[in-house]
Design a protein around this motif. Structure first.
Motif, PDB file in Angstrom:
ATOM      1  N   GLU A  53       0.657  -1.437  -0.186  1.00  0.00           N
ATOM      2  CA  GLU A  53      -0.216  -0.192   0.439  1.00  0.00           C
ATOM      3  C   GLU A  53       0.760   0.925  -0.206  1.00  0.00           C
ATOM      4  OE1 GLU A  53      -2.711  -0.284   3.341  1.00  0.00           O
ATOM      5  OE2 GLU A  53      -3.933  -1.912   2.182  1.00  0.00           O
ATOM      6  N   ILE A  54       1.676   1.017   1.011  1.00  0.00           N
ATOM      7  CA  ILE A  54       3.350   2.143   1.059  1.00  0.00           C
ATOM      8  C   ILE A  54       3.725   2.310  -0.444  1.00  0.00           C
ATOM      9  CG2 ILE A  54       4.788   3.116   1.838  1.00  0.00           C
ATOM     10  CD1 ILE A  54       4.082   2.021   4.169  1.00  0.00           C
ATOM     11  N   GLY A  55       3.444   1.639  -0.776  1.00  0.00           N
ATOM     12  CA  GLY A  55       4.198   1.492  -3.134  1.00  0.00           C
ATOM     13  C   GLY A  55       3.440   2.142  -3.645  1.00  0.00           C
ATOM     14  N   ILE A  56       2.093   2.184  -3.423  1.00  0.00           N
ATOM     15  CA  ILE A  56       1.208   2.531  -4.757  1.00  0.00           C
ATOM     16  C   ILE A  56       1.026   3.991  -4.115  1.00  0.00           C
ATOM     17  CG2 ILE A  56      -0.661   2.358  -4.979  1.00  0.00           C
ATOM     18  CD1 ILE A  56      -0.627  -0.282  -4.799  1.00  0.00           C
ATOM     19  N   ARG A  57       1.473   4.102  -2.735  1.00  0.00           N
ATOM     20  CA  ARG A  57       1.083   5.580  -2.130  1.00  0.00           C
ATOM     21  C   ARG A  57       1.898   6.606  -2.657  1.00  0.00           C
ATOM     22  NH1 ARG A  57      -1.381   5.271   3.249  1.00  0.00           N
ATOM     23  NH2 ARG A  57      -3.745   4.587   2.770  1.00  0.00           N
ATOM     24  N   VAL A  58       3.291   6.400  -2.942  1.00  0.00           N
ATOM     25  CA  VAL A  58       4.703   6.739  -3.425  1.00  0.00           C
ATOM     26  C   VAL A  58       4.976   6.354  -4.420  1.00  0.00           C
ATOM     27  CG1 VAL A  58       5.299   6.692  -1.125  1.00  0.00           C
ATOM     28  CG2 VAL A  58       6.098   5.589  -2.267  1.00  0.00           C
ATOM     29  N   HIS A  59       4.098   5.918  -5.428  1.00  0.00           N
ATOM     30  CA  HIS A  59       4.728   5.700  -6.625  1.00  0.00           C
ATOM     31  C   HIS A  59       4.201   6.851  -7.848  1.00  0.00           C
ATOM     32  CE1 HIS A  59       5.161   3.713 -10.792  1.00  0.00           C
ATOM     33  NE2 HIS A  59       5.383   2.763 -10.094  1.00  0.00           N
ATOM     34  N   PRO A  60       5.545   7.967  -8.474  1.00  0.00           N
ATOM     35  CA  PRO A  60       5.209   9.091  -9.081  1.00  0.00           C
ATOM     36  C   PRO A  60       3.586   8.617  -9.670  1.00  0.00           C
ATOM     37  CG  PRO A  60       7.371   7.822  -9.337  1.00  0.00           C
ATOM     38  CD  PRO A  60       6.682   7.283  -8.855  1.00  0.00           C
ATOM     39  N   LYS A  61       3.724   8.020 -10.377  1.00  0.00           N
ATOM     40  CA  LYS A  61       1.691   7.294 -11.051  1.00  0.00           C
ATOM     41  C   LYS A  61       1.131   8.168 -10.301  1.00  0.00           C
ATOM     42  CE  LYS A  61       3.420   4.873 -15.385  1.00  0.00           C
ATOM     43  NZ  LYS A  61       2.928   4.083 -15.329  1.00  0.00           N
ATOM     44  N   THR A  62       1.165   7.518  -9.319  1.00  0.00           N
ATOM     45  CA  THR A  62      -0.131   7.759  -8.260  1.00  0.00           C
ATOM     46  C   THR A  62      -0.506   9.555  -7.823  1.00  0.00           C
ATOM     47  OG1 THR A  62       0.315   5.989  -7.712  1.00  0.00           O
ATOM     48  CG2 THR A  62      -1.223   7.526  -5.512  1.00  0.00           C
ATOM     49  N   ILE A  63       1.333   9.825  -7.558  1.00  0.00           N
ATOM     50  CA  ILE A  63       1.655  11.105  -6.614  1.00  0.00           C
ATOM     51  C   ILE A  63       0.864  11.983  -7.566  1.00  0.00           C
ATOM     52  CG2 ILE A  63       3.173  12.719  -5.622  1.00  0.00           C
ATOM     53  CD1 ILE A  63       4.672  11.054  -4.629  1.00  0.00           C
ATOM     54  N   ILE A  64       1.327  11.999  -8.977  1.00  0.00           N
ATOM     55  CA  ILE A  64       0.986  12.719 -10.597  1.00  0.00           C
ATOM     56  C   ILE A  64      -0.544  12.534 -10.228  1.00  0.00           C
ATOM     57  CG2 ILE A  64       0.781  12.937 -12.994  1.00  0.00           C
ATOM     58  CD1 ILE A  64       4.026  11.973 -13.103  1.00  0.00           C
ATOM     59  N   GLY A  65      -1.026  11.578 -10.738  1.00  0.00           N
ATOM     60  CA  GLY A  65      -2.180  11.554 -11.073  1.00  0.00           C
ATOM     61  C   GLY A  65      -3.296  12.204 -10.065  1.00  0.00           C
ATOM     62  N   ASP A  66      -2.753  11.843  -8.244  1.00  0.00           N
ATOM     63  CA  ASP A  66      -3.707  12.693  -7.574  1.00  0.00           C
ATOM     64  C   ASP A  66      -3.770  14.038  -7.514  1.00  0.00           C
ATOM     65  OD1 ASP A  66      -4.027   9.776  -6.082  1.00  0.00           O
ATOM     66  OD2 ASP A  66      -2.634  10.634  -4.838  1.00  0.00           O
ATOM     67  N   ALA A  67      -2.108  14.448  -7.869  1.00  0.00           N
ATOM     68  CA  ALA A  67      -2.638  15.594  -8.360  1.00  0.00           C
ATOM     69  C   ALA A  67      -3.319  16.278  -9.133  1.00  0.00           C
ATOM     70  CB  ALA A  67      -0.286  16.161  -8.811  1.00  0.00           C
ATOM     71  N   LYS A  68      -3.525  14.967 -10.375  1.00  0.00           N
ATOM     72  CA  LYS A  68      -3.868  16.215 -11.170  1.00  0.00           C
ATOM     73  C   LYS A  68      -5.980  16.165 -11.277  1.00  0.00           C
ATOM     74  CE  LYS A  68      -0.837  14.269 -15.365  1.00  0.00           C
ATOM     75  NZ  LYS A  68      -1.080  13.411 -16.379  1.00  0.00           N
ATOM     76  N   ALA A  69      -5.999  15.492 -10.435  1.00  0.00           N
ATOM     77  CA  ALA A  69      -7.329  15.425  -9.859  1.00  0.00           C
ATOM     78  C   ALA A  69      -7.652  16.271  -8.950  1.00  0.00           C
ATOM     79  CB  ALA A  69      -7.547  14.287  -9.316  1.00  0.00           C
ATOM     80  N   ARG A  70      -6.288  16.694  -7.555  1.00  0.00           N
ATOM     81  CA  ARG A  70      -7.018  17.563  -7.174  1.00  0.00           C
ATOM     82  C   ARG A  70      -6.732  19.328  -7.287  1.00  0.00           C
ATOM     83  NH1 ARG A  70      -3.101  15.289  -3.203  1.00  0.00           N
ATOM     84  NH2 ARG A  70      -1.822  16.245  -5.097  1.00  0.00           N
ATOM     85  N   VAL A  71      -5.838  19.030  -8.588  1.00  0.00           N
ATOM     86  CA  VAL A  71      -6.036  20.126  -9.587  1.00  0.00           C
ATOM     87  C   VAL A  71      -7.666  20.251 -10.880  1.00  0.00           C
ATOM     88  CG1 VAL A  71      -5.096  21.995 -11.777  1.00  0.00           C
ATOM     89  CG2 VAL A  71      -3.315  20.660  -9.961  1.00  0.00           C
ATOM     90  N   ALA A  72      -7.631  19.516 -11.026  1.00  0.00           N
ATOM     91  CA  ALA A  72      -8.732  19.232 -11.846  1.00  0.00           C
ATOM     92  C   ALA A  72     -10.445  19.269 -11.249  1.00  0.00           C
ATOM     93  CB  ALA A  72      -8.817  17.872 -12.434  1.00  0.00           C
ATOM     94  N   SER A  73     -10.001  19.228 -10.054  1.00  0.00           N
ATOM     95  CA  SER A  73     -11.659  20.094  -8.784  1.00  0.00           C
ATOM     96  C   SER A  73     -11.424  20.936  -8.669  1.00  0.00           C
ATOM     97  CB  SER A  73     -11.297  18.624  -7.651  1.00  0.00           C
ATOM     98  OG  SER A  73     -12.019  19.206  -6.403  1.00  0.00           O
ATOM     99  N   THR A  74     -10.511  21.756  -8.659  1.00  0.00           N
ATOM    100  CA  THR A  74     -10.566  23.212  -8.275  1.00  0.00           C
ATOM    101  C   THR A  74     -10.761  23.715  -9.263  1.00  0.00           C
ATOM    102  OG1 THR A  74      -7.929  22.709  -6.838  1.00  0.00           O
ATOM    103  CG2 THR A  74      -8.800  24.785  -7.572  1.00  0.00           C
ATOM    104  N   VAL A  75     -10.416  23.212 -10.243  1.00  0.00           N
ATOM    105  CA  VAL A  75     -10.420  24.034 -11.896  1.00  0.00           C
ATOM    106  C   VAL A  75     -12.255  24.394 -11.478  1.00  0.00           C
ATOM    107  CG1 VAL A  75     -10.635  23.938 -14.776  1.00  0.00           C
ATOM    108  CG2 VAL A  75      -8.377  24.134 -12.915  1.00  0.00           C
ATOM    109  N   ASP A  76     -12.667  22.448 -11.584  1.00  0.00           N
ATOM    110  CA  ASP A  76     -13.717  23.059 -11.875  1.00  0.00           C
ATOM    111  C   ASP A  76     -15.037  23.884 -10.546  1.00  0.00           C
ATOM    112  OD1 ASP A  76     -14.096  20.576 -13.843  1.00  0.00           O
ATOM    113  OD2 ASP A  76     -14.167  19.176 -12.619  1.00  0.00           O
TER     114      ASP A  76
END
Length: 106
Positions: free
Chosen positions: A27-50
């Motif tokens: 679970e920690i490996g998935i959370r700190v994986h760059p793709k997961t971090i980027i995906g979370d950041a994109k989701a936060r940005v998209a939410s803020t833009v919306d």
């Protein structure tokens, strides 16, 4: 009642804890994986833009409604006493801009 555990119980406990630790590490490996971090950041940005776009839409809609209310009666017919002066002002501004543009080219 004795709290003493048998070697088999201790071994089973160790195996169970290893399995739990392996799951936790996965679970920690998935959370700190760059793709997961980027995906979370994109989701936060998209939410803020919306949210920002939604607020902007509401604000623009409110302004348009206010302007419409100033230039129309409750039944939707135009208020000529307000429309005509506003239209004349727009024509005057456009005329000034056009005149200034011609002077700059000549």
């Amino acid at each position: 009642m004795s709290d003493a555990r048998t070697p088999a119980q201790i071994e089973a406990d160790i195996v169970r804890r290893r399995e739990q630790l392996a799951v936790t590490l996965d679970e920690i490996g998935i959370r700190v994986h760059p793709k997961t971090i980027i995906g979370d950041a994109k989701a936060r940005v998209a939410s803020t833009v919306d949210q920002t776009a939604g607020r902007a839409f509401v604000a623009v809609n409110r302004v348009v409604s206010d302007v419409k209310a100033r230039f129309t009666h409750a039944d939707g017919t135009p208020r000529l006493e307000r429309v005509v002066p506003a239209a004349l002002a727009v024509v005057a501004v456009v005329g000034l801009i056009a005149t200034a543009g011609r002077k700059g080219k000549g």
